[in-house]
Design a protein around this motif. Structure first.
Motif, PDB file in Angstrom:
ATOM      1  N   ASN A  66      92.887  63.379   6.359  1.00 12.28           N
ATOM      2  CA  ASN A  66      91.861  63.363   7.407  1.00 12.28           C
ATOM      3  C   ASN A  66      91.828  64.674   8.178  1.00 12.28           C
ATOM      4  OD1 ASN A  66      91.127  60.675   6.787  1.00 12.28           O
ATOM      5  ND2 ASN A  66      92.799  59.887   8.023  1.00 12.28           N
ATOM      6  N   ASP A  67      93.012  65.228   8.475  1.00 13.64           N
ATOM      7  CA  ASP A  67      93.070  66.533   9.147  1.00 13.64           C
ATOM      8  C   ASP A  67      92.455  67.618   8.273  1.00 13.64           C
ATOM      9  OD1 ASP A  67      94.262  65.469  11.335  1.00 13.64           O
ATOM     10  OD2 ASP A  67      96.295  66.138  10.874  1.00 13.64           O
ATOM     11  N   HIS A  68      92.768  67.569   6.974  1.00 12.39           N
ATOM     12  CA  HIS A  68      92.250  68.599   6.068  1.00 12.39           C
ATOM     13  C   HIS A  68      90.738  68.489   5.893  1.00 12.39           C
ATOM     14  CE1 HIS A  68      96.553  68.903   4.242  1.00 12.39           C
ATOM     15  NE2 HIS A  68      96.401  69.690   5.280  1.00 12.39           N
ATOM     16  N   LEU A  69      90.228  67.267   5.888  1.00 12.80           N
ATOM     17  CA  LEU A  69      88.774  67.083   5.802  1.00 12.80           C
ATOM     18  C   LEU A  69      88.100  67.637   7.050  1.00 12.80           C
ATOM     19  CD1 LEU A  69      86.247  65.947   4.435  1.00 12.80           C
ATOM     20  CD2 LEU A  69      86.792  63.702   5.398  1.00 12.80           C
ATOM     21  N   MET A  70      88.681  67.367   8.207  1.00 14.41           N
ATOM     22  CA  MET A  70      88.118  67.878   9.459  1.00 14.41           C
ATOM     23  C   MET A  70      88.167  69.406   9.500  1.00 14.41           C
ATOM     24  SD  MET A  70      86.713  66.182  11.853  1.00 14.41           S
ATOM     25  CE  MET A  70      85.591  67.001  12.990  1.00 14.41           C
ATOM     26  N   ALA A  89      81.604  74.472  -0.766  1.00  7.55           N
ATOM     27  CA  ALA A  89      82.864  73.763  -0.540  1.00  7.55           C
ATOM     28  C   ALA A  89      83.527  73.540  -1.898  1.00  7.55           C
ATOM     29  CB  ALA A  89      82.605  72.430   0.156  1.00  7.55           C
ATOM     30  N   VAL A  90      84.725  74.087  -2.080  1.00 10.99           N
ATOM     31  CA  VAL A  90      85.468  73.921  -3.326  1.00 10.99           C
ATOM     32  C   VAL A  90      86.559  72.881  -3.074  1.00 10.99           C
ATOM     33  CG1 VAL A  90      86.816  75.063  -5.132  1.00 10.99           C
ATOM     34  CG2 VAL A  90      85.013  76.330  -3.932  1.00 10.99           C
ATOM     35  N   LEU A  91      86.347  71.683  -3.634  1.00 10.75           N
ATOM     36  CA  LEU A  91      87.263  70.561  -3.420  1.00 10.75           C
ATOM     37  C   LEU A  91      87.918  70.199  -4.749  1.00 10.75           C
ATOM     38  CD1 LEU A  91      84.483  68.866  -1.462  1.00 10.75           C
ATOM     39  CD2 LEU A  91      86.735  69.003  -0.426  1.00 10.75           C
ATOM     40  N   PRO A  92      89.057  70.822  -5.096  1.00 10.51           N
ATOM     41  CA  PRO A  92      89.688  70.508  -6.386  1.00 10.51           C
ATOM     42  C   PRO A  92      89.924  69.009  -6.568  1.00 10.51           C
ATOM     43  CG  PRO A  92      90.741  72.411  -5.366  1.00 10.51           C
ATOM     44  CD  PRO A  92      89.807  71.849  -4.352  1.00 10.51           C
ATOM     45  N   CYS A  93      90.328  68.330  -5.478  1.00 15.20           N
ATOM     46  CA  CYS A  93      90.442  66.869  -5.494  1.00 15.20           C
ATOM     47  C   CYS A  93      89.573  66.322  -4.370  1.00 15.20           C
ATOM     48  CB  CYS A  93      91.899  66.437  -5.307  1.00 15.20           C
ATOM     49  SG  CYS A  93      92.136  64.648  -5.332  1.00 15.20           S
ATOM     50  N   PHE A  94      88.539  65.564  -4.733  1.00 15.72           N
ATOM     51  CA  PHE A  94      87.560  65.098  -3.746  1.00 15.72           C
ATOM     52  C   PHE A  94      88.173  63.987  -2.882  1.00 15.72           C
ATOM     53  CE2 PHE A  94      83.807  62.971  -2.114  1.00 15.72           C
ATOM     54  CZ  PHE A  94      82.947  64.036  -1.862  1.00 15.72           C
ATOM     55  N   PRO A  95      88.139  64.125  -1.547  1.00 15.66           N
ATOM     56  CA  PRO A  95      88.739  63.095  -0.695  1.00 15.66           C
ATOM     57  C   PRO A  95      87.934  61.796  -0.695  1.00 15.66           C
ATOM     58  CG  PRO A  95      87.665  64.780   0.639  1.00 15.66           C
ATOM     59  CD  PRO A  95      87.575  65.251  -0.781  1.00 15.66           C
ATOM     60  N   TYR A  96      88.623  60.691  -0.625  1.00 17.96           N
ATOM     61  CA  TYR A  96      88.025  59.340  -0.577  1.00 17.96           C
ATOM     62  C   TYR A  96      87.231  58.997  -1.833  1.00 17.96           C
ATOM     63  CZ  TYR A  96      89.414  59.100   4.321  1.00 17.96           C
ATOM     64  OH  TYR A  96      90.144  59.071   5.483  1.00 17.96           O
ATOM     65  N   ALA A  97      87.534  59.676  -2.958  1.00 16.25           N
ATOM     66  CA  ALA A  97      86.750  59.466  -4.185  1.00 16.25           C
ATOM     67  C   ALA A  97      86.900  58.051  -4.742  1.00 16.25           C
ATOM     68  CB  ALA A  97      87.163  60.488  -5.250  1.00 16.25           C
ATOM     69  N   LEU A 113      80.002  58.689   2.694  1.00 14.36           N
ATOM     70  CA  LEU A 113      80.148  59.203   4.059  1.00 14.36           C
ATOM     71  C   LEU A 113      80.652  60.642   4.046  1.00 14.36           C
ATOM     72  CD1 LEU A 113      80.184  58.766   7.149  1.00 14.36           C
ATOM     73  CD2 LEU A 113      82.489  57.831   6.891  1.00 14.36           C
ATOM     74  N   VAL A 114      81.652  60.925   3.202  1.00 12.44           N
ATOM     75  CA  VAL A 114      82.185  62.293   3.084  1.00 12.44           C
ATOM     76  C   VAL A 114      81.090  63.247   2.608  1.00 12.44           C
ATOM     77  CG1 VAL A 114      83.817  63.774   1.827  1.00 12.44           C
ATOM     78  CG2 VAL A 114      84.568  61.566   2.732  1.00 12.44           C
ATOM     79  N   ALA A 115      80.279  62.798   1.634  1.00 10.66           N
ATOM     80  CA  ALA A 115      79.167  63.617   1.128  1.00 10.66           C
ATOM     81  C   ALA A 115      78.183  63.943   2.257  1.00 10.66           C
ATOM     82  CB  ALA A 115      78.451  62.883  -0.011  1.00 10.66           C
ATOM     83  N   ASN A 116      77.856  62.940   3.072  1.00 14.66           N
ATOM     84  CA  ASN A 116      76.943  63.158   4.203  1.00 14.66           C
ATOM     85  C   ASN A 116      77.542  64.138   5.213  1.00 14.66           C
ATOM     86  OD1 ASN A 116      75.123  61.353   3.138  1.00 14.66           O
ATOM     87  ND2 ASN A 116      75.706  59.645   4.438  1.00 14.66           N
ATOM     88  N   MET A 117      78.833  64.007   5.479  1.00 19.16           N
ATOM     89  CA  MET A 117      79.499  64.894   6.442  1.00 19.16           C
ATOM     90  C   MET A 117      79.478  66.346   5.967  1.00 19.16           C
ATOM     91  SD  MET A 117      82.660  62.311   7.222  1.00 19.16           S
ATOM     92  CE  MET A 117      83.703  63.325   8.230  1.00 19.16           C
ATOM     93  N   LEU A 118      79.750  66.554   4.676  1.00 16.29           N
ATOM     94  CA  LEU A 118      79.735  67.919   4.121  1.00 16.29           C
ATOM     95  C   LEU A 118      78.341  68.533   4.214  1.00 16.29           C
ATOM     96  CD1 LEU A 118      81.959  67.321   0.959  1.00 16.29           C
ATOM     97  CD2 LEU A 118      82.543  68.813   2.879  1.00 16.29           C
ATOM     98  N   THR A 119      77.338  67.711   3.927  1.00 19.69           N
ATOM     99  CA  THR A 119      75.949  68.192   3.968  1.00 19.69           C
ATOM    100  C   THR A 119      75.534  68.546   5.395  1.00 19.69           C
ATOM    101  OG1 THR A 119      75.414  66.794   2.065  1.00 19.69           O
ATOM    102  CG2 THR A 119      73.562  67.624   3.355  1.00 19.69           C
ATOM    103  N   VAL A 120      75.836  67.658   6.336  1.00 25.68           N
ATOM    104  CA  VAL A 120      75.467  67.885   7.744  1.00 25.68           C
ATOM    105  C   VAL A 120      76.214  69.086   8.316  1.00 25.68           C
ATOM    106  CG1 VAL A 120      75.597  66.892  10.072  1.00 25.68           C
ATOM    107  CG2 VAL A 120      74.783  65.493   8.182  1.00 25.68           C
ATOM    108  N   ALA A 121      77.480  69.276   7.892  1.00 22.08           N
ATOM    109  CA  ALA A 121      78.264  70.420   8.386  1.00 22.08           C
ATOM    110  C   ALA A 121      77.636  71.744   7.956  1.00 22.08           C
ATOM    111  CB  ALA A 121      79.698  70.330   7.873  1.00 22.08           C
TER     112      ALA A 121
END
Length: 320
Positions: A66-70, A89-97, A113-121
Motif C-alpha cells: 500500500n505504501d509503494h502504491l501510494m 508506470a512500469v509495474l513488473p508485478c501489478f498490485p492487487y492483480a 480500483l488500482v487502474a482508476n487510481m493510476l489513470t487519475v494520477a
C-alpha cells in the motif's frame, strides 16, 4: 532545453531492478527522494527537471504494497504537474492483480480500483508483466503492455534443467493450464494438470493428478507463488506418482509467510522465480531458490516504447 530523452525514476519497492534496467538502457536513475513525514505521509521530491521528457516510473507491487502504491501515485502526479511529456508506470508485478473479479457477494474488484487510481494520477501508459488475469488490461482506458516471462522461462528450461527433453510440464491448477500448455507446445513436451480443492483461500485440502509423470522430470509452472502451499503439495503429489524430480518455475515469487520453510522442507529440487519482486535476502535462507533476470525484457520494452517501435516482438523472444 528538453531533449525528450528517457528519464527512469524508481520508488522504494525494488531499487535493484530499477538500477539493472537503467544500466541496460545506458542511463542513470533520476534523482528522486521518497521519504515519510513523522505522521507517515509519503513525501516525494524530484531533484531534476522532467519538463517535456519521456518519464518511466518503476515500482513493483510487493513488500509494503500500500505504501509503494501510494509512492507510485504521488510520483506520477509530481511528474504530471512538472510538465512531463509522457508518463509510463512500469509495474513488473501489478498490485492487487488477484482481486480482478467479483468472486463472492460484496467482494471488491480492487484491480479495477488500482487502474482508476493510476489513470487519475496521470499515467499515460502502463507496462507490466504476466498479469494474473490478462483482462485487467481492459480496466484501463490507457495503453497497457502486458509482457510475458514465457520466453525467458523457455530459455531457462533449455539451459539449466538437465534432461529437460524427458520432462513434463505441469500446471498446479486449472487456471494455469493455458500457460502450461503453451510452454509444453514450444518445448514439444507432454502436459499434466493438478486439480486442487480448497477449503479457503491460501489453503489447499486435496490434489488430484491428471496425466502420467512416471519416470519423468516434472516442471511446475505458475504465474505467482505466495505461501507456496500449492507448490509443496503439488511436488509431493508428483513424486508419489513416480516423477524423478520436481522443479517449479514461477514468474512472481511473492514468497510470504512460511513460504521459505515450505520450500526447504518440500520435495522440490529447485524453485525458480523472476526478479519482478526482490528476493535477494530470501535466497540466503533458501538454497533451492534460483532467479531469472527479466530486467532486459523491461528495458527493451521501455526502449521500444520511447522510440515508437513495436513491443510485440518481446512476446515471443527472450532478450539477452
Amino acid at each position: 532545453m528538453s531533449s525528450n530523452s528517457i528519464r527512469i525514476l524508481a520508488g522504494n519497492s525494488h531499487p535493484a531492478l530499477a538500477k539493472l534496467i537503467a544500466k541496460r538502457l545506458g542511463t542513470d536513475l533520476a534523482n528522486v527522494t521518497v521519504s515519510k513525514y513523522s505522521n507517515q505521509e509519503t513525501a516525494v521530491t524530484i531533484g531534476e527537471s522532467v519538463r517535456d521528457e519521456d518519464v518511466y516510473i518503476i515500482q513493483s507491487g510487493c513488500g509494503e504494497i500500500n505504501d509503494h502504491l501510494m509512492e507510485l501515485l504521488i510520483m506520477i502526479n509530481a511528474c504530471k504537474t512538472a510538465s512531463a511529456r509522457r508518463i509510463t508506470a512500469v509495474l513488473p508485478c501489478f498490485p492487487y492483480a488477484r482481486q480482478d473479479k467479483k468472486d463472492k457477494s460484496r467482494a471488491p474488484i480492487s484491480a479495477k480500483l488500482v487502474a482508476n487510481m493510476l489513470t487519475v494520477a496521470g499515467a499515460d501508459h502502463v507496462i507490466t508483466m504476466d498479469l494474473h488475469a490478462s483482462q485487467i488490461q481492459g480496466f484501463f482506458d490507457r495503453p497497457v503492455d502486458n509482457l510475458y516471462g514465457e520466453p525467458s522461462v523457455l530459455r531457462y528450461i533449455r539451459e539449466n534443467i538437465p534432461d529437460w527433453k524427458n520432462a513434463i510440464i505441469v500446471s498446479p491448477d486449472a487456471g494455469g493450464a493455458k500457460r502450461a500448455t503453451s510452454i509444453a507446445d514450444h518445448l514439444d513436451l507432454d502436459f499434466a494438470l493438478i486439480h486442487k480443492e480448497r477449503k479457503k483461500a491460501n489453503e489447499v485440502s486435496r490434489m488430484v493428478l491428471v496425466g502420467d509423470v512416471k519416470d519423468k522430470v516434472a516442471i511446475l509452472v505458475d504465474d505467482m507463488a505466495d505461501t507456496c502451499g500449492t507448490l509443496g503439495l503439488a511436488a509431493k503429489t508428483l513424486m508419489e506418482n513416480g516423477a524423478n524430480a520436481v522443479y517449479a518455475i514461477v514468474i512472481h515469487g511473492v514468497l510470504s509467510g512460511k513460504a521459505l520453510d515450505v520450500i526447504n522442507n518440500s520435495m522440490l529440487t529447485r524453485v525458480v522465480v523472476t526478479n519482478t519482486i526482490p528476493h535477494a535476502e530470501k535466497k540466503k535462507l533458501c538454497p533451492k531458490l534460483d532467479t531469472i533476470d527479466v530486467s532486459a525484457v523491461l528495458a527493451e520494452a521501455i526502449r521500444r516504447t520511447h522510440n515508437g517501435e513495436s513491443v510485440s516482438y518481446l512476446f515471443g523472444h527472450a532478450t539477452i
